[in-house]
Design a protein around this motif. Structure first.
Motif, PDB file in Angstrom:
ATOM      1  N   MET A 288      41.824  34.922  35.149  1.00 58.41           N
ATOM      2  CA  MET A 288      40.385  35.150  35.223  1.00 58.41           C
ATOM      3  C   MET A 288      39.673  33.944  35.814  1.00 58.41           C
ATOM      4  N   LEU A 289      40.051  32.748  35.346  1.00 55.87           N
ATOM      5  CA  LEU A 289      39.413  31.529  35.833  1.00 55.87           C
ATOM      6  C   LEU A 289      39.668  31.320  37.318  1.00 55.87           C
ATOM      7  N   VAL A 290      40.915  31.506  37.747  1.00 55.47           N
ATOM      8  CA  VAL A 290      41.262  31.307  39.162  1.00 55.47           C
ATOM      9  C   VAL A 290      40.491  32.278  40.041  1.00 55.47           C
ATOM     10  N   LEU A 291      40.427  33.543  39.611  1.00 56.78           N
ATOM     11  CA  LEU A 291      39.710  34.539  40.406  1.00 56.78           C
ATOM     12  C   LEU A 291      38.213  34.241  40.466  1.00 56.78           C
ATOM     13  N   VAL A 292      37.658  33.776  39.354  1.00 54.84           N
ATOM     14  CA  VAL A 292      36.238  33.409  39.354  1.00 54.84           C
ATOM     15  C   VAL A 292      35.980  32.303  40.370  1.00 54.84           C
ATOM     16  N   LEU A 293      36.866  31.295  40.393  1.00 52.32           N
ATOM     17  CA  LEU A 293      36.696  30.174  41.310  1.00 52.32           C
ATOM     18  C   LEU A 293      36.873  30.609  42.766  1.00 52.32           C
ATOM     19  N   LEU A 294      37.809  31.536  43.004  1.00 52.89           N
ATOM     20  CA  LEU A 294      38.109  31.945  44.379  1.00 52.89           C
ATOM     21  C   LEU A 294      37.135  32.979  44.913  1.00 52.89           C
ATOM     22  N   THR A 295      36.732  33.925  44.054  1.00 51.64           N
ATOM     23  CA  THR A 295      35.935  35.057  44.538  1.00 51.64           C
ATOM     24  C   THR A 295      34.474  35.013  44.114  1.00 51.64           C
ATOM     25  N   ARG A 296      34.169  34.278  43.038  1.00 49.96           N
ATOM     26  CA  ARG A 296      32.825  34.250  42.441  1.00 49.96           C
ATOM     27  C   ARG A 296      32.373  35.654  42.007  1.00 49.96           C
ATOM     28  N   GLN A 297      33.337  36.551  41.792  1.00 45.13           N
ATOM     29  CA  GLN A 297      33.030  37.911  41.356  1.00 45.13           C
ATOM     30  C   GLN A 297      33.427  38.056  39.891  1.00 45.13           C
ATOM     31  N   VAL A 298      32.441  38.033  39.002  1.00 47.93           N
ATOM     32  CA  VAL A 298      32.755  37.995  37.580  1.00 47.93           C
ATOM     33  C   VAL A 298      33.343  39.320  37.084  1.00 47.93           C
ATOM     34  N   LEU A 299      32.840  40.445  37.554  1.00 47.86           N
ATOM     35  CA  LEU A 299      33.364  41.730  37.092  1.00 47.86           C
ATOM     36  C   LEU A 299      34.815  41.913  37.530  1.00 47.86           C
ATOM     37  N   LEU A 300      35.116  41.555  38.779  1.00 45.18           N
ATOM     38  CA  LEU A 300      36.486  41.630  39.275  1.00 45.18           C
ATOM     39  C   LEU A 300      37.397  40.726  38.452  1.00 45.18           C
ATOM     40  N   SER A 301      36.951  39.521  38.179  1.00 44.46           N
ATOM     41  CA  SER A 301      37.770  38.549  37.456  1.00 44.46           C
ATOM     42  C   SER A 301      38.025  38.996  36.019  1.00 44.46           C
ATOM     43  N   LEU A 302      36.981  39.470  35.358  1.00 45.86           N
ATOM     44  CA  LEU A 302      37.144  39.960  33.995  1.00 45.86           C
ATOM     45  C   LEU A 302      38.059  41.178  33.958  1.00 45.86           C
ATOM     46  N   GLY A 303      37.851  42.085  34.911  1.00 45.29           N
ATOM     47  CA  GLY A 303      38.684  43.281  34.970  1.00 45.29           C
ATOM     48  C   GLY A 303      40.155  42.945  35.176  1.00 45.29           C
ATOM     49  N   ALA A 304      40.425  41.977  36.044  1.00 42.54           N
ATOM     50  CA  ALA A 304      41.807  41.571  36.296  1.00 42.54           C
ATOM     51  C   ALA A 304      42.431  40.977  35.037  1.00 42.54           C
ATOM     52  N   GLY A 305      41.674  40.151  34.320  1.00 42.33           N
ATOM     53  CA  GLY A 305      42.187  39.567  33.082  1.00 42.33           C
ATOM     54  C   GLY A 305      42.497  40.629  32.046  1.00 42.33           C
ATOM     55  N   ILE A 306      41.634  41.640  31.948  1.00 43.38           N
ATOM     56  CA  ILE A 306      41.849  42.734  31.001  1.00 43.38           C
ATOM     57  C   ILE A 306      43.113  43.514  31.354  1.00 43.38           C
ATOM     58  N   VAL A 307      43.262  43.878  32.628  1.00 45.31           N
ATOM     59  CA  VAL A 307      44.416  44.669  33.066  1.00 45.31           C
ATOM     60  C   VAL A 307      45.719  43.900  32.855  1.00 45.31           C
ATOM     61  N   VAL A 308      45.752  42.637  33.281  1.00 39.73           N
ATOM     62  CA  VAL A 308      46.968  41.831  33.120  1.00 39.73           C
ATOM     63  C   VAL A 308      47.306  41.664  31.646  1.00 39.73           C
ATOM     64  N   GLY A 309      46.292  41.382  30.817  1.00 45.25           N
ATOM     65  CA  GLY A 309      46.537  41.229  29.386  1.00 45.25           C
ATOM     66  C   GLY A 309      47.067  42.492  28.743  1.00 45.25           C
TER      67      GLY A 309
END
Length: 516
Positions: A14-35
């Motif tokens: 989630m943190l890496v995606l936030v830093l790379l994309t600045r897209q919070v919904l995408l980053s949170l969603g990815a963390g949820i799916v992976v978890g």
């Protein structure tokens, strides 16, 4: 993978995606799916079922409606509607014009929310949202970026609330400390006494609040904050173009030309009075035994109180709006636009709750793993507060919750301190509180940070990224303070050094020319 080092993977992704994309919904969603996939050994069906279950249990769980979640989400919608009425009635514009004639500098406009952040210490949610509504018209007039306003709000709300015994946080912490004292057999120490003695040991809190005022006073704008502030001052662009900004209605209405300050302050006062009244009532209803001020705040239903406060604020705004001569926009449109303005914040908050469940005790147990690391480590007593501060910070960052970190780390820190050096009992508990607030300030899934962004009308990731350097500076100063405390056991010297470090850093970057 539960309770192991692998449980850190979703928060890190989630943190890496936030830093790379600045897209919070995408980053949170990815963390949820992976978890979810990690929880169920990458079984597609079970993982999808976990994601759905995590979502609906926010609203319905164990055969009962989760009123707390519904109250808070409803409050956000009500706040959006209230803001819409304040904007459409011309109240926000009138307040800005009134304030600009009395607060005559850009610095003064920034000091107002900082001072309000210290005065309003009842609850961090209420602080974050209410102050943003009051301060935004003024800071907008002086071209203060919304990211700067969000930082000021966020870095005063939780820090003040966590050291106030008469607050929702303080009551919760005092109750938790009481249980720890009883468990550890420290009968000579009262829980309120312990809390009060811990206040000066919460080095991060004092560093963070001080840095807010120094940032305003010396124009200490660093990192991406400097870019946001320069753009706001030179172009008047207060938010990044093309990014979602919750609660921002500036372009949705033609403001009423005869708006009064009352059209803004009326709903805010109604919100304040109704919320505090509801907190007292629910606190009395929830108290067992003797009803005291402390028991009221310990037993109050904050989310329910916020809901009723929001309801009264909407009714007040509606009445004032209908009383105006020839309103410019239909009432139904005001309601609709107010609701739409808060949807981005609600999306983020729901996803933050979901990933919090995924990495929580019932899921990957990320916090439990970090706590176990502390328990098993051979820690020298003098370094205990320093190490606990770091672990609590990491835990709060990964889980996005200060309260969850309090609940896990306070008993563990107390037990370790009693078994190694009882003199480190209170400093270790204080370090838990300090580290939790620090991690909360850094985490994109922190509900307090999400609501600070909402109250300020800032893009959430812009707020998180601009606040990070300030949180790390405060954490650095606090960490040195805890190391020094381990060597000297002198609270005054350790706190003084913490404060001096913050001053030195702020003075070192003080610009040669300052703009008012």
């Amino acid at each position: 993978m539960e309770g192991t080092i692998y449980s850190l993977i979703p928060p890190l992704i989630m943190l890496v995606l936030v830093l790379l994309t600045r897209q919070v919904l995408l980053s949170l969603g990815a963390g949820i799916v992976v978890g979810a996939f990690m929880l169920h050994n990458f079984s597609l069906g079970a993982s999808l079922s976990e994601i759905w279950s995590t979502f609906y249990t926010i609203f319905y769980s164990d055969g009962a409606i989760q009123w707390g979640s519904l109250y808070l989400l409803s409050f956000l919608l009500l706040l959006g509607i209230t803001t819409a009425f304040m904007t459409a009635s011309g109240g926000s514009k009138a307040f800005g014009e009134w304030a600009i004639n009395r607060i005559r500098t850009r610095k003064g406009a920034q000091f107002m929310p900082a001072i309000l952040g210290i005065i309003i210490f009842i609850d961090d949610y209420f602080n974050s949202l209410a102050i943003g509504q009051v301060a935004r018209p003024l800071t907008d007039q002086y071209k203060v970026s919304r990211a700067k306003l969000a930082y000021i709000i966020d870095s005063t709300s939780a820090p003040v609330t966590v050291i106030s015994p008469i607050s929702s946080w303080g009551a919760f912490i005092i109750g938790t400390i009481g249980g720890i004292i009883s468990t550890e057999g420290l009968a000579e120490l009262g829980e309120l006494e312990a809390f009060m003695k811990m206040i000066p040991l919460n080095f991060y809190v004092f560093a963070a609040i001080l840095l807010v005022f120094l940032t305003v006073l010396f124009k200490f704008d660093i990192g991406s904050m400097k870019k946001h502030e320069q753009r706001a001052e030179t172009t008047g662009e207060l938010v990044t173009k093309g990014k979602e900004v919750p609660g921002d209605l500036d372009s949705e209405f033609v403001e009423h030309s005869n708006g009064k300050v009352l059209h803004l302050l009326g709903p805010i006062i109604a919100l304040l009075v109704a919320t505090v009244t509801a907190m007292v009532i629910t606190g009395i209803q929830g108290s067992e035994g003797d009803v005291t001020l402390l028991s009221i705040f310990a037993s109050t239903n904050v989310n329910k109180s916020l809901f009723f406060g929001g309801l009264f604020a909407v009714l007040t705004g509606l009445i004032l709006y209908l009383a105006q001569n020839k309103p410019k926009s239909s009432t139904s449109r005001v309601f609709l636009e107010g609701i739409k303005a808060m949807l981005p914040a609600i999306y983020i908050l729901v996803l933050a709750w979901m990933i919090g469940t995924i990495v929580g005790d019932g899921g990957l147990a990320t916090g439990g793993y970090l706590a176990e690391v502390v328990e098993k480590a051979s820690i020298t007593a003098s370094y205990l507060p320093f190490l606990i501060f770091l672990v609590a910070g990491i835990m709060a960052f990964a889980t996005g919750t200060s309260w969850g970190t309090f609940g896990i780390m306070l008993p563990i820190a107390g037990e370790i301190a009693v078994n190694t050096d009882a003199a480190m009992f209170l400093p270790s508990l204080a370090a838990v509180l300090a580290g939790s607030v620090f991690g909360d300030h850094c985490s994109p899934i922190s509900d307090t940070s999400i609501l600070s962004s909402t109250g300020a009308g800032s893009n959430h990731i812009d707020h998180v990224m601009t606040q990070l350097p300030y949180a790390f500076i405060s954490a650095l100063a606090a960490a040195v303070g805890y190391l020094l405390y381990g060597l000297t056991t002198n609270t005054f010297i350790s706190l003084l050094v913490t404060i001096v470090i913050v001053f030195i850093i702020a003075f070192s970057f003080k610009p040669k020319q300052q703009n008012a």
